[in-house]
Scaffold this active site. Structure first.
Site, PDB file in Angstrom:
ATOM      1  N   SER A 151      92.322 104.470   0.441  1.00  0.00           N
ATOM      2  CA  SER A 151      92.121 104.706   1.885  1.00  0.00           C
ATOM      3  C   SER A 151      93.138 103.955   2.721  1.00  0.00           C
ATOM      4  O   SER A 151      93.232 102.726   2.627  1.00  0.00           O
ATOM      5  CB  SER A 151      90.753 104.200   2.324  1.00  0.00           C
ATOM      6  OG  SER A 151      89.739 104.891   1.694  1.00  0.00           O
ATOM      7  N   HIS A 200      92.104 110.004   3.591  1.00  0.00           N
ATOM      8  CA  HIS A 200      92.498 110.487   2.271  1.00  0.00           C
ATOM      9  C   HIS A 200      93.194 111.825   2.441  1.00  0.00           C
ATOM     10  O   HIS A 200      92.563 112.831   2.741  1.00  0.00           O
ATOM     11  CB  HIS A 200      91.272 110.657   1.371  1.00  0.00           C
ATOM     12  CG  HIS A 200      90.688 109.357   0.920  1.00  0.00           C
ATOM     13  ND1 HIS A 200      90.945 108.814  -0.319  1.00  0.00           N
ATOM     14  CD2 HIS A 200      89.898 108.487   1.553  1.00  0.00           C
ATOM     15  CE1 HIS A 200      90.310 107.664  -0.419  1.00  0.00           C
ATOM     16  NE2 HIS A 200      89.665 107.438   0.701  1.00  0.00           N
ATOM     17  N   HIS A 247      85.443 110.707  -4.700  1.00  0.00           N
ATOM     18  CA  HIS A 247      84.490 109.603  -4.856  1.00  0.00           C
ATOM     19  C   HIS A 247      83.120 110.124  -5.265  1.00  0.00           C
ATOM     20  O   HIS A 247      82.745 111.243  -4.906  1.00  0.00           O
ATOM     21  CB  HIS A 247      84.320 108.856  -3.528  1.00  0.00           C
ATOM     22  CG  HIS A 247      85.573 108.313  -2.953  1.00  0.00           C
ATOM     23  ND1 HIS A 247      86.432 109.080  -2.195  1.00  0.00           N
ATOM     24  CD2 HIS A 247      86.117 107.072  -3.019  1.00  0.00           C
ATOM     25  CE1 HIS A 247      87.460 108.334  -1.826  1.00  0.00           C
ATOM     26  NE2 HIS A 247      87.300 107.108  -2.312  1.00  0.00           N
ATOM     27  N   TYR A 256      80.362 109.208  -3.945  1.00  0.00           N
ATOM     28  CA  TYR A 256      79.517 109.427  -2.766  1.00  0.00           C
ATOM     29  C   TYR A 256      79.759 110.771  -2.086  1.00  0.00           C
ATOM     30  O   TYR A 256      78.975 111.211  -1.260  1.00  0.00           O
ATOM     31  CB  TYR A 256      79.667 108.286  -1.750  1.00  0.00           C
ATOM     32  CG  TYR A 256      81.050 108.127  -1.169  1.00  0.00           C
ATOM     33  CD1 TYR A 256      81.538 109.004  -0.203  1.00  0.00           C
ATOM     34  CD2 TYR A 256      81.873 107.083  -1.579  1.00  0.00           C
ATOM     35  CE1 TYR A 256      82.808 108.849   0.328  1.00  0.00           C
ATOM     36  CE2 TYR A 256      83.146 106.924  -1.064  1.00  0.00           C
ATOM     37  CZ  TYR A 256      83.606 107.817  -0.109  1.00  0.00           C
ATOM     38  OH  TYR A 256      84.866 107.679   0.393  1.00  0.00           O
ATOM     39  N   GLU A 257      80.857 111.433  -2.432  1.00  0.00           N
ATOM     40  CA  GLU A 257      81.101 112.753  -1.846  1.00  0.00           C
ATOM     41  C   GLU A 257      80.246 113.820  -2.528  1.00  0.00           C
ATOM     42  O   GLU A 257      80.196 114.959  -2.090  1.00  0.00           O
ATOM     43  CB  GLU A 257      82.586 113.116  -1.979  1.00  0.00           C
ATOM     44  CG  GLU A 257      83.479 112.252  -1.103  1.00  0.00           C
ATOM     45  CD  GLU A 257      84.953 112.499  -1.368  1.00  0.00           C
ATOM     46  OE1 GLU A 257      85.533 113.357  -0.697  1.00  0.00           O
ATOM     47  OE2 GLU A 257      85.526 111.836  -2.266  1.00  0.00           O
ATOM     48  N   ALA A 281      90.897 100.270  -0.972  1.00  0.00           N
ATOM     49  CA  ALA A 281      90.485  99.387   0.115  1.00  0.00           C
ATOM     50  C   ALA A 281      89.062  98.961  -0.208  1.00  0.00           C
ATOM     51  O   ALA A 281      88.247  99.793  -0.605  1.00  0.00           O
ATOM     52  CB  ALA A 281      90.511 100.147   1.436  1.00  0.00           C
ATOM     53  N   MET A 317      84.036 101.405  -3.429  1.00  0.00           N
ATOM     54  CA  MET A 317      83.387 102.654  -3.855  1.00  0.00           C
ATOM     55  C   MET A 317      84.281 103.537  -4.723  1.00  0.00           C
ATOM     56  O   MET A 317      84.067 104.750  -4.797  1.00  0.00           O
ATOM     57  CB  MET A 317      82.944 103.432  -2.608  1.00  0.00           C
ATOM     58  CG  MET A 317      82.039 102.640  -1.677  1.00  0.00           C
ATOM     59  SD  MET A 317      81.667 103.563  -0.179  1.00  0.00           S
ATOM     60  CE  MET A 317      80.977 102.263   0.863  1.00  0.00           C
ATOM     61  N   SER A 318      85.267 102.953  -5.364  1.00  0.00           N
ATOM     62  CA  SER A 318      86.190 103.798  -6.153  1.00  0.00           C
ATOM     63  C   SER A 318      86.719 103.034  -7.361  1.00  0.00           C
ATOM     64  O   SER A 318      86.107 102.058  -7.806  1.00  0.00           O
ATOM     65  CB  SER A 318      87.371 104.216  -5.260  1.00  0.00           C
ATOM     66  OG  SER A 318      88.180 103.096  -4.965  1.00  0.00           O
ATOM     67  N   ASN A 325      88.036  93.823   4.674  1.00  0.00           N
ATOM     68  CA  ASN A 325      86.983  93.185   5.497  1.00  0.00           C
ATOM     69  C   ASN A 325      86.209  92.212   4.622  1.00  0.00           C
ATOM     70  O   ASN A 325      86.252  92.312   3.400  1.00  0.00           O
ATOM     71  CB  ASN A 325      86.017  94.261   6.017  1.00  0.00           C
ATOM     72  CG  ASN A 325      85.454  95.111   4.873  1.00  0.00           C
ATOM     73  OD1 ASN A 325      86.115  96.044   4.406  1.00  0.00           O
ATOM     74  ND2 ASN A 325      84.278  94.769   4.411  1.00  0.00           N
ATOM     75  N   HIS A 352      84.297 102.219   9.109  1.00  0.00           N
ATOM     76  CA  HIS A 352      85.378 102.809   8.315  1.00  0.00           C
ATOM     77  C   HIS A 352      86.711 102.698   9.066  1.00  0.00           C
ATOM     78  O   HIS A 352      87.763 102.505   8.449  1.00  0.00           O
ATOM     79  CB  HIS A 352      85.038 104.272   8.005  1.00  0.00           C
ATOM     80  CG  HIS A 352      86.015 104.948   7.087  1.00  0.00           C
ATOM     81  ND1 HIS A 352      86.355 104.446   5.836  1.00  0.00           N
ATOM     82  CD2 HIS A 352      86.742 106.092   7.224  1.00  0.00           C
ATOM     83  CE1 HIS A 352      87.243 105.255   5.270  1.00  0.00           C
ATOM     84  NE2 HIS A 352      87.486 106.247   6.090  1.00  0.00           N
TER      85      HIS A 352
HETATM   86  N1  HPA Z   1      82.053  97.685   0.803  1.00  0.00           N
HETATM   87  C1  HPA Z   1      82.253  98.799   0.060  1.00  0.00           C
HETATM   88  N2  HPA Z   1      83.346  99.536   0.161  1.00  0.00           N
HETATM   89  C2  HPA Z   1      84.301  99.155   1.016  1.00  0.00           C
HETATM   90  C3  HPA Z   1      84.165  98.013   1.817  1.00  0.00           C
HETATM   91  C4  HPA Z   1      82.972  97.243   1.701  1.00  0.00           C
HETATM   92  O1  HPA Z   1      82.785  96.206   2.367  1.00  0.00           O
HETATM   93  N3  HPA Z   1      85.302  97.919   2.559  1.00  0.00           N
HETATM   94  C5  HPA Z   1      86.090  98.964   2.214  1.00  0.00           C
HETATM   95  N4  HPA Z   1      85.486  99.716   1.284  1.00  0.00           N
END
Ligand code: HPA
Length: 274
Positions: free
Chosen positions: A30, A61, A83, A85-86, A113, A211-212, A235, A247
């Protein structure tokens, strides 16, 4: 459809469309897709034009494969990924990695990310993955084993290649880039974690959460590819510092870290032994 047939058809399509002899591929996470713009002699294929490929649905993406050269090194750069989650089956999530292997790719650089769980880390830092925790209860290798690709019960003691990690750390020192090292926890998403979940994840030994990456790493390691994972910590994970997580913030920090990531990728591509 037979899964090996599907993988072969994707790989044959890419062979004709990209005309690439690359033995290394980079998956750009991302907000990190910019690296592909620096390649010379580019040929591009959009995910939407590849047979059997679902279209990605996440902002940030792009969904394309760019084959080209980087300082004389043949490489394929993938902008975007699929992903869990998609809602895609994991066989879709790892389809491209398997097709790339059939094309001759033997080294896979996975970027993403993610959130920092280790309180000593800072947003914007890069982290090389030493290992991962799979918290999803899912695995792309579940189902009939694809014996042509690898064994039923693959070893997972060394998913992330030690020599590539050492190289990344050397380059980071030379270039004055902060490069952390740590364990990445794979979270299904799409909700970010709760503060209690982050406390649990930290207790379990993770330094970052995202998440990847893990499904691709598992599929690549099944095929005995060399894998390196580089995370951009966009973050602090939920609850480590006050404030909510969006996001947009993730994309913004990833874009700013993109330049440093590109420097690191350049060094790895030009200095690794292929
Ligand atoms: N958690 C999960 N996935 C993420 C995060 C997070 O804090 N930041 C970027 N992708």
């Amino acid at each position: 459809m037979d899964e090996m047939k599907r993988i072969r058809e994707v790989s044959e399509f890419l062979r004709k469309a990209l005309l690439s002899d690359a033995s290394v591929a980079v998956i750009l996470g991302s907000g990190l897709g910019g690296f592909a713009d620096g390649l010379s002699d580019r040929r591009t294929v959009r995910f939407a034009d590849i047979p059997h490929f679902p279209a990605p649905r996440v902002a940030g993406h792009v969904g394309s494969i760019v084959a080209g050269t980087f300082h004389g090194v043949s490489v394929m750069a993938i902008q975007g990924r699929f992903h869990l989650y998609e809602g895609y089956p994991l066989s879709d999530v790892v389809l491209l990695v398997r097709a790339l292997h059939l094309l001759g790719v033997r080294t896979l650089i996975l970027t993403n990310a993610c959130g920092a769980v280790n309180p000593a880390f800072e947003p914007g830092d890069l982290m090389v993955l030493s290992d991962h925790l799979n918290l999803t209860g899912q695995n792309p290798l579940i189902g009939k084993n694809l014996d042509e690709l690898g064994t039923r019960f693959p070893d997972a003691s060394m998913v992330y290649d030690e020599a590539l990690r050492a190289l990344a750390k050397r380059i980071a020192v030379q270039e004055g880039i902060t490069l952390r090292e740590g364990v990445y926890a794979w979270w299904s998403g799409p909700s970010y974690e709760t503060p209690a979940e982050i406390r649990m994840i930290r207790t379990l030994g993770a330094d970052a959460v995202g998440m990847s990456t893990v499904p691709e790493a598992l599929a690549a390691s099944h095929m005995k590819m060399k894998v390196i994972g580089i995370a951009c910590l966009t973050n602090m994970a939920t609850g480590i510092r006050p404030g909510a997580l969006t996001h947009d913030e993730v994309l913004d920090v990833a874009a700013k870290a993109g330049t440093r990531l590109s420097v690191l990728l350049s060094g790895i591509l030009t200095k690794m032994t292929q």
